[in-house]
Design a protein around this motif. Sequence first.
Motif, mmCIF file in Angstrom:
data_model
loop_
_atom_site.group_PDB
_atom_site.id
_atom_site.type_symbol
_atom_site.label_atom_id
_atom_site.label_comp_id
_atom_site.label_asym_id
_atom_site.label_seq_id
_atom_site.Cartn_x
_atom_site.Cartn_y
_atom_site.Cartn_z
ATOM 1 N N THR A 136 0.827 -1.210 0.000
ATOM 2 C CA THR A 136 0.000 0.000 0.000
ATOM 3 C C THR A 136 0.860 1.258 0.000
ATOM 4 N N LYS A 137 2.141 1.081 0.315
ATOM 5 C CA LYS A 137 3.076 2.211 0.317
ATOM 6 C C LYS A 137 4.444 1.714 -0.132
ATOM 7 N N TRP A 138 5.155 2.542 -0.888
ATOM 8 C CA TRP A 138 6.538 2.240 -1.261
ATOM 9 C C TRP A 138 7.170 3.459 -1.923
ATOM 10 N N ASP A 139 8.496 3.485 -1.914
ATOM 11 C CA ASP A 139 9.283 4.502 -2.629
ATOM 12 C C ASP A 139 10.323 3.768 -3.468
ATOM 13 N N LEU A 140 10.548 4.250 -4.707
ATOM 14 C CA LEU A 140 11.562 3.659 -5.581
ATOM 15 C C LEU A 140 12.231 4.755 -6.399
ATOM 16 N N GLY A 141 13.498 4.538 -6.712
ATOM 17 C CA GLY A 141 14.189 5.487 -7.586
ATOM 18 C C GLY A 141 15.689 5.356 -7.469
ATOM 19 N N VAL A 142 16.386 6.473 -7.644
ATOM 20 C CA VAL A 142 17.835 6.522 -7.504
ATOM 21 C C VAL A 142 18.212 7.737 -6.666
ATOM 22 N N ALA A 143 19.384 7.651 -6.025
ATOM 23 C CA ALA A 143 19.861 8.754 -5.179
ATOM 24 C C ALA A 143 21.348 8.936 -5.410
ATOM 25 N N ARG A 144 21.805 10.178 -5.300
ATOM 26 C CA ARG A 144 23.230 10.432 -5.471
ATOM 27 C C ARG A 144 23.982 10.067 -4.190
ATOM 28 N N GLU A 145 25.290 9.876 -4.308
ATOM 29 C CA GLU A 145 26.095 9.361 -3.199
ATOM 30 C C GLU A 145 26.081 10.283 -1.983
ATOM 31 N N SER A 146 26.025 11.604 -2.205
ATOM 32 C CA SER A 146 26.182 12.560 -1.104
ATOM 33 C C SER A 146 24.879 12.914 -0.385
ATOM 34 N N ILE A 147 23.812 12.129 -0.577
ATOM 35 C CA ILE A 147 22.533 12.468 0.069
ATOM 36 C C ILE A 147 22.660 12.451 1.592
ATOM 37 N N ASN A 148 21.785 13.203 2.246
ATOM 38 C CA ASN A 148 21.691 13.172 3.700
ATOM 39 C C ASN A 148 21.009 11.867 4.118
ATOM 40 N N ARG A 149 21.610 11.148 5.028
ATOM 41 C CA ARG A 149 21.061 9.852 5.441
ATOM 42 C C ARG A 149 20.628 9.852 6.895
ATOM 43 N N LYS A 150 20.713 11.009 7.526
ATOM 44 C CA LYS A 150 20.383 11.078 8.946
ATOM 45 C C LYS A 150 19.150 11.958 9.168
ATOM 46 N N GLY A 151 18.287 11.518 10.103
ATOM 47 C CA GLY A 151 17.091 12.291 10.433
ATOM 48 C C GLY A 151 16.063 12.249 9.322
ATOM 49 N N LYS A 152 15.123 13.198 9.398
ATOM 50 C CA LYS A 152 14.089 13.277 8.365
ATOM 51 C C LYS A 152 14.695 13.746 7.049
ATOM 52 N N ILE A 153 14.133 13.239 5.968
ATOM 53 C CA ILE A 153 14.710 13.489 4.648
ATOM 54 C C ILE A 153 13.665 14.105 3.728
ATOM 55 N N THR A 154 14.070 15.117 2.987
ATOM 56 C CA THR A 154 13.234 15.675 1.921
ATOM 57 C C THR A 154 13.673 15.041 0.614
ATOM 58 N N ALA A 155 12.748 14.300 0.018
ATOM 59 C CA ALA A 155 13.105 13.545 -1.197
ATOM 60 C C ALA A 155 12.659 14.303 -2.442
ATOM 61 N N ASN A 156 13.603 14.971 -3.088
ATOM 62 C CA ASN A 156 13.346 15.625 -4.371
ATOM 63 C C ASN A 156 14.679 15.765 -5.103
ATOM 64 N N PRO A 157 14.660 16.090 -6.387
ATOM 65 C CA PRO A 157 15.919 16.182 -7.137
ATOM 66 C C PRO A 157 16.916 17.177 -6.556
ATOM 67 N N GLN A 158 16.420 18.280 -5.969
ATOM 68 C CA GLN A 158 17.339 19.266 -5.400
ATOM 69 C C GLN A 158 18.177 18.667 -4.262
ATOM 70 N N ASP A 159 17.596 17.688 -3.561
ATOM 71 C CA ASP A 159 18.304 17.041 -2.452
ATOM 72 C C ASP A 159 18.942 15.720 -2.857
ATOM 73 N N GLY A 160 18.903 15.408 -4.156
ATOM 74 C CA GLY A 160 19.620 14.232 -4.633
ATOM 75 C C GLY A 160 18.797 12.980 -4.795
ATOM 76 N N TYR A 161 17.451 13.114 -4.838
ATOM 77 C CA TYR A 161 16.582 11.953 -5.010
ATOM 78 C C TYR A 161 15.738 12.120 -6.275
ATOM 79 N N TRP A 162 15.668 11.051 -7.066
ATOM 80 C CA TRP A 162 14.768 11.019 -8.219
ATOM 81 C C TRP A 162 13.901 9.766 -8.030
#
Length: 548
Positions: free
Chosen positions: A432-458
């Motif tokens: 009922t829920k899932w996320d899929l895509g790619v992320a760049r190596e330097s993404i933030n991995r700690k705490g809450k995350i904003t997932a968008n291209p500006q932050d390194g998530y597609w």
Amino acid sequence: MSAAASCLLTEDQFLCSICLDVFTDPVAIPCGHNFCKTCITKHWDKNVPYQCPNCNKVFYTRPELQVNTVISEVVAQFRQSAQQKASSSSSEQQVSEPGEVPCDVCTGTKLKALKSCLVCLESYCETHLEPHLTRSGLKRHQLIDPVENLEGRMCPKHDKLLELFCRTDQTCVCMLCTVLDHKTHDVVPLEEEYEGKKAELGKTEAEIQQMIQKRRLKIEEIKHSVELSKEDADRETADGVQVFTALKESVERSQAKFIDTIKEKQRKTEKQAEGFIKELEQEISELKKRSTEVEQLSQSEDHLHLLQSCTSLNAAPPTKDWTEVSVRPPSYEGTVVRAVNQLEETLSKQMKKLFEAELKRVQQSAVDLTLDPDTAQPDLILSSDGKQVNCGNVKKNLPDNPERFDYCVNVLAKQSFSSGRFYYEVQVKGKTKWDLGVARESINRKGKITANPQDGYWMICLRNEKKYKACAGPPVRLSLKSRPEKVGVFVDYEEGLVSFYDVDAAALIYSFTGCCFTEKLYPYFSPCLKDAGKNSAPLIISPVNHTE
């Protein structure tokens, strides 16, 4: 002495043993040897007692020098003969061109030098080089290929030939330099350093040739890539033209059918109206006929005839009741919509074929992925083969390394990509829920995350069973005809493209275009929380079964 007699003498007999050149103002000293007046004068100015440079006979008083007129005449004739000989052979020798080293001895037209002498510091053409090849004294001189600026081969400090090389200072030196300024330095003969440097240059040349060859191969590779690209472009253009031609023909057929439908309705309306009008005109004609009969009877003076005919004429001729009769314009409501719906169905079928072909192409870039446990958030449970992930109920006590997500239930693949294309498929069935895509190596991995291209998530995601969205900036709501059970993810690094596909429906879900990738990209997965057991199904990295 006659010219004929002078021709019997050899060239060596006209050369001064001091300057090694033809006599100039020859003088004879008491021992009988001849020298240039200037040469013997300078020699005796420097050397006391006065000795003959040839036989070493000592003169206790300095002899008086008188020019030997006989030898002078013979030398003059010899010079003239030599000049004529040089002149006759000069036509066969090459004249010095700009950029070539000229002969230093030639007067007038300068011939091309064949060799330079490091002792005489002069360059010689073929004619003037001959003494260095035949005379024993000159044969010992070091000859090299012709060079300009022979003075530059002399030590500017000591005016001696530069014949040694100082490895300490990496410079050429003369013999005096080695006992003065370079006394403790590592000094070797020029020949030795020359051989070493020549070997180094040979190695450098080989490396350069290898580099040239590599670049030529790269040129061929690039040209081949361009040829393949052109073939792909031509093929894609041909396929596209075929598709658009078919679509255009389909639109034209739909338009023609739509127009025919409207015209047919109009023809039926016109035909019905024509029937009514014809019938009405028939009744009008009958009524006009009766009206004429009534008018004529009303003007009759014959009482009996009027009364006998009046009964039959009073009744109107049989006519139709036209009160409820009307011609209603046909309804065109929905005609355009139905035509467009039919066209849409045709387009959908064509689009499905296109997406099937596209999916087949991108599946050629399939890669084998495994999940990286060092990046997995502690709530996540990974299968032993690294192909499945779901969310557990208990947070595991794992080391908080920099690569690990500590709050959001995310995990990355072990594999990363920094060029080319790659594709993988993930089963999302039952979730009922899932996320899929790619992320760049330097993404933030700690705490809450904003997932968008500006932050390194597609990435794209599902929420509450049916709310699909692309995590762009701002998020894009996705309207899907069916719920994907298997999602394909395709990335073209250089093109800056990330596309998501519904594999079973062979349909494009969403594409991020115009992306600028400058780091490694990692496939990204999030099974999301269990949602009271509703979302307990795992995300599964599936083997790619190429569509037929």
